[in-house]
Design a protein around this motif. Structure first.
Motif, mmCIF file in Angstrom:
data_model
loop_
_atom_site.group_PDB
_atom_site.id
_atom_site.type_symbol
_atom_site.label_atom_id
_atom_site.label_comp_id
_atom_site.label_asym_id
_atom_site.label_seq_id
_atom_site.Cartn_x
_atom_site.Cartn_y
_atom_site.Cartn_z
ATOM 1 N N VAL A 128 -74.589 -46.344 -14.644
ATOM 2 C CA VAL A 128 -75.770 -46.346 -15.498
ATOM 3 C C VAL A 128 -76.839 -47.214 -14.843
ATOM 4 O O VAL A 128 -76.566 -48.357 -14.455
ATOM 5 C CB VAL A 128 -75.420 -46.888 -16.898
ATOM 6 C CG1 VAL A 128 -76.636 -46.815 -17.803
ATOM 7 C CG2 VAL A 128 -74.250 -46.128 -17.489
ATOM 8 N N ASN A 162 -69.937 -42.833 -16.051
ATOM 9 C CA ASN A 162 -71.071 -42.743 -15.140
ATOM 10 C C ASN A 162 -71.581 -44.110 -14.743
ATOM 11 O O ASN A 162 -71.447 -45.077 -15.487
ATOM 12 C CB ASN A 162 -72.231 -42.001 -15.811
ATOM 13 C CG ASN A 162 -71.940 -40.538 -15.984
ATOM 14 O OD1 ASN A 162 -72.076 -39.752 -15.054
ATOM 15 N ND2 ASN A 162 -71.506 -40.166 -17.175
ATOM 16 N N THR A 186 -67.750 -49.760 -14.811
ATOM 17 C CA THR A 186 -67.764 -48.406 -14.256
ATOM 18 C C THR A 186 -66.900 -48.346 -13.005
ATOM 19 O O THR A 186 -66.105 -47.432 -12.816
ATOM 20 C CB THR A 186 -69.209 -47.991 -13.893
ATOM 21 O OG1 THR A 186 -70.060 -48.254 -14.988
ATOM 22 C CG2 THR A 186 -69.261 -46.517 -13.552
ATOM 23 N N ILE A 204 -76.716 -47.887 -25.472
ATOM 24 C CA ILE A 204 -76.615 -47.216 -24.176
ATOM 25 C C ILE A 204 -75.173 -47.210 -23.698
ATOM 26 O O ILE A 204 -74.655 -46.217 -23.211
ATOM 27 C CB ILE A 204 -77.502 -47.923 -23.126
ATOM 28 C CG1 ILE A 204 -78.956 -47.979 -23.620
ATOM 29 C CG2 ILE A 204 -77.433 -47.229 -21.787
ATOM 30 C CD1 ILE A 204 -79.851 -48.886 -22.789
ATOM 31 N N ILE A 205 -74.515 -48.349 -23.851
ATOM 32 C CA ILE A 205 -73.114 -48.481 -23.466
ATOM 33 C C ILE A 205 -72.409 -49.152 -24.630
ATOM 34 O O ILE A 205 -72.932 -50.094 -25.216
ATOM 35 C CB ILE A 205 -72.982 -49.348 -22.189
ATOM 36 C CG1 ILE A 205 -73.413 -48.540 -20.959
ATOM 37 C CG2 ILE A 205 -71.575 -49.870 -22.019
ATOM 38 C CD1 ILE A 205 -73.355 -49.326 -19.662
ATOM 39 N N PHE A 211 -78.201 -41.672 -15.552
ATOM 40 C CA PHE A 211 -76.747 -41.611 -15.451
ATOM 41 C C PHE A 211 -76.385 -40.941 -14.130
ATOM 42 O O PHE A 211 -76.756 -39.792 -13.891
ATOM 43 C CB PHE A 211 -76.170 -40.825 -16.630
ATOM 44 C CG PHE A 211 -76.262 -41.558 -17.934
ATOM 45 C CD1 PHE A 211 -75.248 -42.407 -18.354
ATOM 46 C CD2 PHE A 211 -77.389 -41.427 -18.744
ATOM 47 C CE1 PHE A 211 -75.345 -43.101 -19.550
ATOM 48 C CE2 PHE A 211 -77.489 -42.124 -19.938
ATOM 49 C CZ PHE A 211 -76.469 -42.958 -20.341
ATOM 50 N N SER A 221 -65.946 -45.532 -19.584
ATOM 51 C CA SER A 221 -67.165 -45.503 -18.779
ATOM 52 C C SER A 221 -67.029 -44.468 -17.667
ATOM 53 O O SER A 221 -66.187 -44.586 -16.792
ATOM 54 C CB SER A 221 -67.387 -46.891 -18.184
ATOM 55 O OG SER A 221 -68.312 -46.831 -17.139
ATOM 56 N N VAL A 269 -83.090 -44.346 -18.829
ATOM 57 C CA VAL A 269 -81.828 -44.655 -18.163
ATOM 58 C C VAL A 269 -81.395 -43.476 -17.316
ATOM 59 O O VAL A 269 -81.543 -42.326 -17.726
ATOM 60 C CB VAL A 269 -80.737 -44.976 -19.210
ATOM 61 C CG1 VAL A 269 -79.368 -45.035 -18.563
ATOM 62 C CG2 VAL A 269 -81.040 -46.296 -19.910
#
Lengths: 225, 225
Positions: free
Chosen positions: A52, A50, A86, A41-42, A106, A48, A104
């Motif tokens: 999340v 967005n 973020t 996901i990350i 965003f 970065s 998830v």
DNA sequence: TAGTTTTTGTGATATATTTCACAAAAGCTA
DNA sequence: TAGCTTTTGTGAAATATATCACAAAAACTA
């Protein structure tokens, strides 16, 4: 798939403070994405862009340490993921990977930041969350480094039962090697300790299924090793 | 002794964003207190009523772990102390003790909180600081737990030289036993490792005085053990 | 300065845990 | 189902570090 925060049933504490107008602001330009177990996901080192938000499912936060991968903690929806990068330095300092299928959201960072600056209750909730996270990180670290393997594994089992699955019977969502990365021990030590707990009648376990038979013992081991 | 933020020469990044009017707000009801080396500034378990700001000096953040005291990190003025508990859950989750004579400013929490809610630049700077702290805590933890004693001690020496004293010659502000609590090792291991570094010509050390002779070696040890 | 306490140095021994090595089991996938 | 890959179990040996024990040195303090 675009998504509306107003109707979202997985609102964060911070988002709950917002009125409809602000929720519309937050909704513009956001997207909900599904990830399968194992999907990243990350990713550590990447930019970065967005905010999340984990709407449902389970994920692991992990960091590439000097010698091997380390799992920082396992998080359960709903919660923000990677907020400090973020908002902060923009380059992800850790990775987050789904360990169950997840959903998830965003969220556009500019919309989020505007709310942070203009809506004091919202921003205060975010501040409180950041405070909690730092204290949590410090406490976890002191625990993990001081306890030895038996105590740490007892901890992990208790955390799964009490906080993640809320049941004394559950299926491990990670491999033994990942538990090793979570408690700083070798895969073999995890295997041996789990077998020992089983033999001692503290847990029943076969495959990935664990049933806690003696919670008091686990607690004791967690506290005294 | 009451103190005026407007004329303070040790302003934090967040405070620097404030105008005179807001600085006056922050100044009302605050007090500057001197502590001697060894004095406790913040005590784990106690109620946190004020924002604490380290104006000058050096302090250690330490937490009572399951088996022994652990030093989380050593901080240098100027910086806030214990912000996450003052803002967050109010009960101090760790202690902070002066390791050199320090000057500390106690700021009225209500005034601070009012600024947090009303002044977006100020609150955003505080948010950034909280983000940095969490990431720092996670990184430190991964490092400490994965490296072994040699690497961790090399790290500590480098951090003292590069970030705390900004010189390759310095006097350790803590005992070897405290360094042990900082890197999760026994006092004896610290003594032996320091002696080894000395013997190998990497540092020169006698008493509490350390001089780095071979920084490249230290870096290598920090990275490879 | 003498006397007390704290800190440091260092050997010997004990120990938790890692590493290596290989077999068995379980999970995928074509 | 067969064949591949990943995960798990377990013994034996290696090892980093803790612990114990005591002496020496340094730092307080009355």
């Amino acid at each position: 798939m675009s998504n509306n925060c107003k109707t979202c049933v997985f609102k964060s504490k911070a988002t709950q403070t917002l009125g409809d107008e602000n929720l519309d602001q937050l909704s513009c330009n956001n997207a909900t994405v599904d990830f399968r177990k194992g999907d990243s996901i990350i990713k550590q080192g990447m930019f970065s862009t967005n905010v999340v938000y984990l709407r449902s499912g389970l994920a692991k936060i992990h960091i590439t340490g000097p010698y091997h991968e380390q799992i920082v903690r396992i998080v359960k929806a709903p919660c923000y993921l990677g907020l400090p990068t973020t908002i902060g330095d923009k380059i992800n300092q850790y990775s987050i990977t789904a360990i169950k299928d997840v959903e998830v959201c965003f969220i556009d960072f500019n919309a989020f930041r505007r709310l942070l600056q203009e809506t004091e209750h919202f921003s205060y909730e975010i501040i409180l969350e950041l405070c909690r996270n730092e204290l949590d990180a410090i406490r976890r670290c002191a625990n993990r480094t001081q306890k030895q393997t038996r105590g740490n594994i007892a901890d992990v089992i208790l955390e799964f039962a009490n906080n993640i699955f809320e049941s004394d019977v559950f299926t491990l969502p990670v491999s033994q090697s990942e538990i090793g990365n979570l408690v700083d021990a070798s895969r073999e030590s995890i295997s041996r300790t789990l077998a020992e707990f089983h033999k001692d009648g503290i847990i029943k376990f076969s495959g990935k299924k664990i049933e806690i038979l003696n919670k008091k013992s686990l607690l004791l081991i967690s506290q005294t090793g």
